[in-house]
Design a protein around this motif. Structure first.
Motif, PDB file in Angstrom:
ATOM      1  N   GLY A  78      36.267  46.713  32.728  1.00 22.28           N
ATOM      2  CA  GLY A  78      36.557  45.583  31.648  1.00 22.28           C
ATOM      3  C   GLY A  78      37.053  44.345  32.215  1.00 22.28           C
ATOM      4  N   ALA A  79      37.128  43.324  31.333  1.00 23.89           N
ATOM      5  CA  ALA A  79      37.817  42.122  31.845  1.00 23.89           C
ATOM      6  C   ALA A  79      38.451  41.366  30.604  1.00 23.89           C
ATOM      7  CB  ALA A  79      36.512  41.123  32.352  1.00 23.89           C
ATOM      8  N   GLU A  80      38.971  40.605  30.989  1.00 28.35           N
ATOM      9  CA  GLU A  80      39.642  39.559  29.744  1.00 28.35           C
ATOM     10  C   GLU A  80      40.166  38.431  30.425  1.00 28.35           C
ATOM     11  OE1 GLU A  80      43.228  41.510  28.183  1.00 28.35           O
ATOM     12  OE2 GLU A  80      44.431  41.174  29.971  1.00 28.35           O
ATOM     13  N   ILE A  81      40.361  37.253  29.727  1.00 22.98           N
ATOM     14  CA  ILE A  81      40.951  36.183  29.966  1.00 22.98           C
ATOM     15  C   ILE A  81      42.374  36.063  29.776  1.00 22.98           C
ATOM     16  CG2 ILE A  81      40.589  33.649  29.640  1.00 22.98           C
ATOM     17  CD1 ILE A  81      37.658  34.248  28.671  1.00 22.98           C
ATOM     18  N   ASP A  82      43.366  36.010  30.457  1.00 20.69           N
ATOM     19  CA  ASP A  82      44.661  36.113  30.170  1.00 20.69           C
ATOM     20  C   ASP A  82      45.300  34.687  29.680  1.00 20.69           C
ATOM     21  OD1 ASP A  82      45.385  34.391  32.356  1.00 20.69           O
ATOM     22  OD2 ASP A  82      46.102  36.286  33.549  1.00 20.69           O
TER      23      ASP A  82
END
Ligand SMILES: [Fe+2]
Length: 406
Positions: A78-82
């Motif tokens: 998974g990945a996200e932009i914080d």
């Protein structure tokens, strides 16, 4: 997190565009930037280039991770932009979340790369002629500036850019105290000592151990081709010049090599292949090296020319290559005599000429020693030092830019 993560280096990376969205497959992270660009990063590349303390030593920012010690190929789940705008990637096997600085990621976007290992400053070949001369800049006050200050940078940046692009710059208005070259050189990087010392004096002297230390003319040459790695840079600093004659002559060896490639392809092929012997025949040293006269790098671009007739030892090559090698050599020698390539100038006290010794050829007219004194001090340095110093200037400029933005 509201602050951006460290990068795996000491540089400053301005944020040209923000990360807008991210999607993943186990081995690929795809991001979209605010200007519409899409960049793909392999999971293994991201894992190796993380900046956390399992990957780099925080004290040195040198890598400590050994990829082959990981339990398996690093895959992402998974990945996200914080909130800070950083890319956060979850690595499944290690159960580890790693954060990436968007400015750094964008600067190393190999998916949209055109020419990542291009030279720092584009190389431009040049010709000479009666009107031509070296790029000339005043370096007055250089030694009064603080090291790494903006004042020092204002003098060094254009000078280094000229050396990187054209292989040559002339700085004027420097002190003429003997030995001051060392302090000047140190503003760029460490000097490379040789058997001629840290600094060498170019002046006619008794019992010379080189033709340079006489008043005779010197043909176009690069210095110390007798070394496996011949010095990348040479600096010649004029302390005194009251003689008649002794004009400096310089040629762009890359321009001559390109002319050879175009006009005499067979000679070019021979000189990029046959290894000549370069030997110094001094009484107390015995340097010998075998190398082609013209060498290309892994990109196929000109890397160096190695030319000094007075330092060539006996050719030791295959029987069949001997005559073609000499034919090619003489073709090159004729080109070197073509005045279209040469610039000529007279050294003025306080002048410092910095040139790429693996690219430029320098020569000197004979001078009449009884008319006065001609005293140059010289030293060598590696190309790496100019590149590093130039990058540090770029880094300082980026850092000021990032600080001003913040
Ligand atoms: Fe020389």
């Amino acid at each position: 997190m509201t602050t951006l993560p460290l990068t795996p280096d000491y540089d400053a990376w301005p944020i040209e565009a923000d990360l807008e969205s991210v999607s993943v497959t186990p081995r690929l992270v795809t991001v979209q930037w605010s200007d519409g660009r899409v960049s793909r990063y392999h999971s293994i590349w991201l894992r190796e280039n993380a900046a956390d303390d399992t990957t780099v030593n925080p004290a040195t920012r040198e890598r400590i991770l050994d990829l082959s010690m990981l339990p398996a190929w690093p895959e992402v789940e998974g990945a996200e932009i914080d909130a800070a705008g950083a890319l956060c990637v979850d690595f499944a096997m290690e159960d580890r979340r790693l954060r990436f600085h968007p400015g750094w990621l964008r600067a190393h976007d190999y998916d949209n790369l055109h020419d990542a290992d291009a030279p720092l400053v584009p190389v431009t070949t040049w010709q000479g002629g009666p009107e031509a001369g070296p790029d000339t800049l005043s370096a007055a006050g250089l030694l009064d500036t603080s090291p790494n200050s903006e004042a020092e940078e204002a003098i060094l940046a254009p000078a280094l850019a000229s050396v990187l692009a054209k292989g040559l710059v002339r700085l004027r208005d420097l002190p003429t105290e003997p030995g001051s070259l060392e302090s000047i050189a140190r503003r760029i990087g460490p000097v490379r000592p040789t058997n001629f010392g840290q600094l060498f004096d170019v002046q006619a002297k008794p019992d010379p151990d080189s033709n340079a230390y006489t008043s005779i003319a010197l043909p176009p040459h690069t210095d110390l081709p007798t070394r496996e790695y011949h010095p990348g840079l040479q600096m010649l600093h004029c302390l005194e010049n009251g003689v008649e004659g002794g004009q400096a002559v310089m040629l762009d060896g890359f321009a001559v090599a390109e002319a050879l490639r175009e006009r005499h392809p067979e000679a070019w092929a021979t000189l990029t292949r046959v290894r000549w012997c370069y030997a110094n025949t001094a009484k107390t040293t015995d340097y010998v090296w075998f190398e082609p006269m013209i060498r290309l790098d892994a990109r196929g671009e000109l890397l160096e020319v190695r030319i000094a007739d007075f330092l060539r030892g006996p050719l030791q090559t295959t029987f069949e290559d001997v005559e073609p090698a000499y034919e090619a050599l003489m073709t090159l020698q004729r080109l070197l005599r073509d005045p279209v390539f040469a610039i000529r100038f007279t050294y003025r006290p306080g002048d410092l000429v910095i040139f790429d010794n693996r690219r430029l050829l320098h020569a000197r007219d004979a001078f009449e020693g009884s008319t006065g004194h001609r005293w140059l001090q010289g030293c060598y340095m590696e190309r790496d030092e100019i590149r590093s110093r130039y990058r540090m200037i770029q880094r300082a400029r980026r850092r000021r830019w990032v600080t001003a933005e913040a």
